[in-house]
Design an enzyme around this catalytic site. Structure first.
Site, PDB file in Angstrom:
ATOM      1  N   ASP A 181      46.209  83.943  40.319  1.00 56.04           N
ATOM      2  CA  ASP A 181      45.054  84.879  41.145  1.00 56.04           C
ATOM      3  C   ASP A 181      45.462  86.127  41.423  1.00 56.04           C
ATOM      4  OD1 ASP A 181      43.287  85.494  42.901  1.00 56.04           O
ATOM      5  OD2 ASP A 181      43.399  84.177  44.489  1.00 56.04           O
ATOM      6  N   ASP A 210      46.973  76.059  42.183  1.00 59.79           N
ATOM      7  CA  ASP A 210      46.003  76.775  42.479  1.00 59.79           C
ATOM      8  C   ASP A 210      46.323  78.068  43.087  1.00 59.79           C
ATOM      9  OD1 ASP A 210      43.310  77.276  41.980  1.00 59.79           O
ATOM     10  OD2 ASP A 210      42.819  76.210  43.934  1.00 59.79           O
TER      11      ASP A 210
END
Ligand code: 13P
Length: 408
Positions: A104, A82
């Site tokens: 991200d 993540d």
């Protein structure tokens, strides 16, 4: 073995109107509690290993534990890296066992985010790994454990989503609609109209980060508007820390075991509560029967060489471990020598691929082509090879375990 294809798992939730819980794990207590919660609720689940939490643990070791726990679990489990910020981090995540990645680029400009995400999609898809991207920026609040946390949100623009999706080919899209990382419950204000517009514009599962800040009533509204994955951590950390503080107050001289007593249980209770709320309870059997298991591939070669001694072969092996181990999707390279001198084949390679997609990626990769043509094949004139997946239970006997190709 309950490690399953993450992409198919999230799409199962998307089609069937529930959300998969993606819970950050930062220790073995979190790992046990998340799997335990999923098993208690018979729910599929995602274990999140988060790049900005790597200071809390050794990534390689916790990832290996996550893979081990996922394989042993009685419910479908997938493992996601993540908030990765670079392609190198993504490749490392894939190497150590993640079968999904989130890149991200939310603090970059639109163009830079597109370019980074597309680069990651290309390399991850060549390894069979799905990619989650973020458009807009989910802000950080005090509960977020990143150093210096606290910044401003940028809401996802419906005008940009279609173009972003078309250009990046990301598998899932994390959106910013008033959700915030690390915030106490009920402080946010969700823009559900914006979410509905985004859902109407792109046919991909949407992801909500910052699940801890949302009230129970809000989750249903999100799922009804295309959200199929919810990321959740701060509340797990809060209940765990509260328990430790309570233990310390009760027994000021308490040893480690006393201080962490009950921590797993309180995390598990919170995980169970979320999974029930997100309509994921009792979905495990359907996911296990409809979603492909996650199968690594072992590429094995046994060979003899033209050499009269081991020395040149050992040099070639060392070079092979260095060069081949860096090819995307390769998880490990083992080089071996037969125990007995009169074995039919004296040497072997065992190369582990993250997924069957890596068979072609590896074969055609310039580093492999160069190594094979100049160092290996000219000396290993007598060799046989096989690419295989593990067959280990009755379920595998009944179904074709060929991993499904990734879309896009
Ligand atoms: P919270 O910590 O706010 O629940 O958010 C978790 C998250 O989004 C991880 O990516």
């Amino acid at each position: 073995m309950a490690l399953v294809n993450l992409r198919e798992m999230v799409y199962h939730a998307y089609r069937n109107h529930y959300a998969i819980g993606a819970f950050d794990i930062v220790s073995l207590d979190f790992l046990h509690a998340v799997i335990g919660g999923a098993e208690a609720q018979c729910a599929p689940v995602i274990l999140n290993l988060v790049e900005h939490q790597f200071h809390l643990y050794d990534f390689e070791i916790l990832a290996a534990a996550a893979v081990c726990a996922a394989r042993r679990a009685g419910v479908p489990v997938a493992i996601q890296l993540d908030h990765a910020t670079t392609t190198d981090s993504v490749l490392r995540g894939i190497r150590y066992g993640c079968n999904g990645v989130m890149i991200d680029g939310s603090e970059l400009s639109f163009e830079e985010n597109v370019r980074l995400t597309r680069r990651v999609v290309d390399v991850a898809h060549s390894c069979g790994i799905p990619v989650e991207a973020e458009l807009g920026h989910v802000a950080r609040r005090v509960g977020d454990e990143r150093p210096g946390s606290r910044d401003q949100p940028v809401y996802t623009s419906p005008d940009e989503v279609k173009l972003f999706q078309r250009r990046t080919k990301a598998d899932f899209l994390a959106v910013s609609i008033g959700n915030v990382h690390g915030q106490p419950v009920g402080r946010g204000q969700l823009d559900l109209t914006r979410l509905a517009r985004i859902h109407a514009l792109v046919d991909v599962p949407l992801v909500i980060h910052g699940g801890s800040g949302l009230s129970d009533a809000e989750f249903g509204c999100l799922i009804d508007r295309g959200v199929a994955k919810i990321n959740y951590y701060t509340m797990l950390s809060t209940v765990a820390a509260r328990r430790i503080r309570g233990n310390a107050i009760e027994d000021r001289a308490g040893a480690y075991g006393t201080l962490v007593n009950g921590v797993r249980e309180v995390i598990q209770q919170e995980v169970e509560r979320c999974l029930a709320l997100w309509r994921a309870a009792d979905r495990a059997d359907a996911v296990l029967s409809e979603v492909a298991p996650w199968s690594e591939v072992e590429h094995m070669i046994v060979y003899n060489t033209i050499d009269e001694s081991d020395e040149p072969v050992l040099d070639m092996m060392a070079e092979g471990r260095r060069v081949l181990g860096n090819i995307p999707g390769v998880r490990r390279v083992v080089t071996g020598r037969a125990v007995t001198k009169d074995a039919k084949y004296r040497y072997c390679w065992l190369v582990r691929f993250a997924h069957a997609a890596v068979i072609n990626t590896y074969r055609d990769h310039p580093a492999h082509v160069e190594f094979a043509n100049t160092l290996f094949r000219p000396r290993a004139d007598n060799r046989i090879s096989i690419d295989f997946t593990e067959v280990n239970d009755l379920t595998d006997r009944e179904r074709d375990t060929t991993p499904a190709p990734i879309a896009g």
